[in-house]
Design an enzyme around this catalytic site. Structure first.
Site, short mmCIF file in Angstrom:
data_model
loop_
_atom_site.label_atom_id
_atom_site.label_comp_id
_atom_site.label_asym_id
_atom_site.label_seq_id
_atom_site.Cartn_x
_atom_site.Cartn_y
_atom_site.Cartn_z
N ASP A 329 1.22 -1.26 -0.04
CA ASP A 329 0.05 0.20 -0.06
C ASP A 329 0.77 1.34 -0.19
O ASP A 329 2.08 1.32 0.82
CB ASP A 329 -0.88 0.04 1.02
CG ASP A 329 -0.08 0.08 2.71
OD1 ASP A 329 0.75 -1.12 2.77
OD2 ASP A 329 -0.80 0.22 3.17
N GLU A 330 0.08 2.74 0.13
CA GLU A 330 0.36 3.72 -0.20
C GLU A 330 2.29 3.84 -0.37
O GLU A 330 2.98 4.13 0.30
CB GLU A 330 -0.02 4.14 1.32
CG GLU A 330 -0.61 3.96 1.28
CD GLU A 330 -1.41 4.78 3.23
OE1 GLU A 330 -2.26 5.71 3.27
OE2 GLU A 330 -0.80 4.54 3.29
#
Ligand code: ACM
Ligand code: ZN
EC number: 3.2.1.52
Length: 766
Positions: A329-330
């Site tokens: 993620d991210e």
């Protein structure tokens, strides 16, 4: 429910026929999560010194758990002849069981030790809560004769815990796993590495312990509070491999699988602080001291893969789980865009862009883990640039990642922020401890259905289950983790275990209230919002009225309309309160003499648009519907920090057009509304608003208002003066607001590259 009637009859009969003097009568058969089938029969089983236990090796773990639970909890040695017997039944589901409590025997049937373990967790909940801490004093316990047939709806029943932002003791991790087991949850997702700290000992890389495990200081207060302030104190630590082994073995003895998460390529600033050569620039960075998303991510060099494979080798030796969580993620692509190595690799591998480079990264790690007999699971960003061939997707940014993955025939685990992020506020009370934002009350968790409507029956099979997430930016202590986890974890256990058709929120609340005694005995610091009041504005043929409700039975609500604190002598609430002018309602729940819970207060502002016809050209996002369009003109403003409450409407990346038909020509002076501006949660004030006023002479007046993107306040209050010269005396028929979404979240901000949310509150017309 009809078994309650039976329960009353049974109680009566038990008292008549069954009660010995010293017997404690367990009257409740209130199990969480709600079993598939449960019937209460005549009579009871007496647990005392005459009780014995019989099992063979297949059921060793569960039987020994029961034995020590009863011996330590109730001070009863299981050596008598009234047997609790374990019976192997291969017709049952793998994790299923049947529990038959008969007058002289208890039969536990299961196909597996795990199934029997779940029978015991149900039986455990039929015993007095004092068993949990060994304070039970009496000898004889009458357990109502009951038959439970049970099995889970989902195979993945998880809770997550972030130990990167804050770290918790091994004892607490075990307590957390214990609670999971009690609720028949079977997966603990241990989020071990973060920008703010690396928490697992890796022997080959000592600087992970020396450097990556510690940050120099920590942000004070909320990320949205400007300017940022720090505490100036070093913070950190890590779990040794011995401790990790201890946790994993402990979890195994409770049929909980521990899935470790080693974040890559993003959320890796702590590792890069220890080994700068793993990043693109090679420059020295610090372990992060504040929350958010950071641009220092692993550079996909051979050196990095060698490091990660070494790390994973040590991880695999500690964790026998099939799944290894690799994050995903991210991961901002800024560094990769400017890195010669990354750009050359994109060319060499024929990749389209940095998203495909991330897929390349993840796929390499997947290949490595698959070669060791393991499977990867990752956050839904691993879909971008193409999913690794065997990956399971953990869908957190809503459910669209899950839908996409399931349609591609990949397994998914549901953990959308809207229903599964237990770092969000759970109450609208202003005195709640600081949390990241949002609003996720118990009922919303409870009503979550892990199967998205968009999936066919065939595709729905790829949904393995769901998970509650505990991100700990704002949880410094284990007490705080407990407060955020409980009681929402009870709701989550029912989401993943119980049959959707059997779920019933009022019935659940009754069981939660009963469960409080067990949580007290377990010394778990749960949040109690059951004695809070919920208000609803009713608008129908009877005019405007305000309705008050509380969840639990047998309590009274008392209220005031003059802003004063309700007391035991205040007016008792019996029916919805007529609203004929702006008022400030305060109300509290009382039992016979005492106030329970906190005071509810609600201002109702009868402005000129209240109850008027309102339309929006788009539906609000399914996760943040508020009370629909009408909620924007119901006289009630949303809370300051809980943008997910009934009053705020959320739209994701969409422009919207709202029209209020004032019904008759109305003189108005101002329009006020509010936009949430919680940029850490991807929520931005709009880019611009276009107003269009339809006047009484059928002409139109229009006005465009621009917003700057420099708002740092959490809430943007917007107060608009009408562009009507004084004395013109025009009247307005309709008001139209065209609200343009902020657009794509810019570089350097949390969620960069994603669409921004727009959250709008009451539109107040005066
Ligand atoms: C996440 O909340 N960044 C998975
Ligand atoms: Zn690079």
């Amino acid at each position: 429910m009809h078994y309650k009637k039976i329960l009353v009859a049974l109680l009566f009969m038990s008292i008549l026929f069954n009660c010995k003097e010293k017997e404690i009568l367990t009257t409740d058969v209130l199990v969480i999560p709600q079993p598939l089938e449960q019937t209460i029969n005549k009579g009871s089983f007496i647990l005392n010194a005459s009780t014995g236990i019989q099992y063979d090796d297949v059921f060793k773990i569960s039987a020994e758990f029961l034995k020590s639970y009863i011996e330590e909890g109730g001070n009863i040695k299981l050596v008598g002849s009234n047997l609790i017997s374990f019976i192997k039944d291969d017709t049952l589901a793998d994790e299923g069981y049947s529990l038959e409590i008969l007058p002289n025997t208890i039969k536990i049937k299961a196909k597996t030790d795990q199934g029997a373990f779940y029978a015991i967790q149900s039986l455990r909940q039929l015993l007095p809560p004092e068993f949990e801490n060994g304070t039970f004093q009496e000898n004889d316990i009458a357990i109502p004769c009951t038959t439970i047939k049970d099995e889970p709806q989902f195979s993945y029943r998880g809770m997550h815990l972030d130990v990167g932002r804050h770290m918790f003791s091994v004892d607490f991790i075990k307590k957390y796993i214990d609670a999971l087991a009690l609720l028949k949850m079977n997966t603990f997702h241990w989020h071990l590495t973060e920008d703010q700290g690396w928490r697992i000992e890796i022997k080959k890389y000592p600087k992970l312990q020396e450097i990556a495990a510690f940050r120099n200081e920590t942000l004070i207060g909320h990320y949205n509070d400007q300017p940022h302030q720090f505490d100036g104190k070093q913070y950190g630590g890590y779990y040794t491999q011995e401790e990790v082994k201890e946790v994993v073995a402990y979890a195994q003895s409770r049929f909980v699988t521990v899935i470790p998460e080693i974040e890559l390529p993003g959320h890796s600033q702590a590792a890069i602080a220890a080994y700068p050569e793993l990043g693109c620039t090679g420059e020295q960075v610090n372990v992060a001291t504040k929350w958010g998303v950071f641009e220092e991510i692993y550079c996909p060099k051979e050196e990095t893969f060698a490091f990660l494979e070494d790390v994973l080798d040590e991880v695999l030796a500690l964790f026998p789980s099939e799944f290894i969580h690799i994050g995903g993620d991210e991961a901002p692509k800024t560094r990769w865009k400017h890195c010669n190595h990354c750009q050359a690799l994109i060319k060499k591998e024929g990749l389209k862009d940095e998203h495909e480079l991330q897929s390349y990264f993840i796929s390499r790690i997947e290949t490595y883990l698959n070669s060791k007999g393991r499977q990867i699971i990752g956050w839904d960003e691993i879909l971008e640039g193409g999913l690794a061939p065997n990956a399971t997707v953990m869908s957190w940014r809503g459910i669209s990642g899950a839908i996409e993955a399931a349609k591609q025939h990949h397994n998914v685990v549901m953990t959308p922020t809207s229903h599964c992020y237990f770092d969000y506020y759970q109450s609208e009370n202003d005195n709640e401890p600081i949390a990241i934002g949002g609003y996720l009350p118990l009922e919303k968790v409870y009503n979550f259905n892990p199967i998205p409507d968009e999936l066919t029956k065939e595709e729905a099979k790829y949904v393995l289950g769901a998970q509650g997430n505990i991100w700990t930016e704002y949880m410094k202590t284990s007490e705080q983790v407990e407060y955020m986890a409980f009681p929402r974890i009870l709701a989550m256990s029912e989401v993943v275990w119980s049959k959707q058709e059997n779920k019933n929120y009022p019935d659940f609340v009754k069981r939660v209230e009963n469960f409080h005694k067990r949580l007290d005995a377990l010394n778990i610091n749960y949040a109690n919002h059951l004695y809070e009041i919920e208000g609803d504005l009713l608008s129908d043929n009877n005019g405007l009225r305000y309705q008050l409700q509380t969840l639990t039975d047998g309590k009274n609500i008392r209220f005031t309309l003059d802003g004063s604190e309700p007391t035991i002598n205040s007016e008792a609430y019996t029916k919805p309160i007529p609203i004929t002018e702006s008022v400030s309602i305060k109300a509290s729940v009382f039992n016979s003499d005492k106030k329970l819970g906190t005071t509810f207060s609600q201002d109702i502002n009868l402005h000129k648009a209240v109850g008027k016809k309102i339309t929006i050209n788009k539906e609000p996002h399914k996760s943040y519907p508020g009370s629909g369009a009408e909620g924007l003109v119901n006289g009630i403003s949303g809370s300051d920090s809980r943008y997910g409450d009934k009053e705020w409407l959320g739209f994701w990346g969409e422009d919207i057009e709202i029209t209020i038909d004032l019904g008759e020509e109305t003189e108005i002076n101002s329009i006020e509304t509010r936009f949430h501006n919680g940029q850490g949660q991807w929520i931005y004030a709009p880019k611009e608003i276009h107003f269009l006023f339809e006047l009484d002479d059928d002409s139109f007046l229009s006005k465009k208002v621009f917003f700057s993107d420099q708002y740092d306040d959490k809430i943007l209050n917007f107060d608009y003066e009408l562009p009507i010269p004084e004395g013109m005396n025009v009247k307005i028929k309709t008001i139209t607001l065209k609200i343009l979404n902020y657009g794509t979240i810019p570089k350097g901000k949390q969620g960069a590259g994603n669409k921004a949310w727009t959250f709008i509150d009451e539109i107040i017309v005066n």
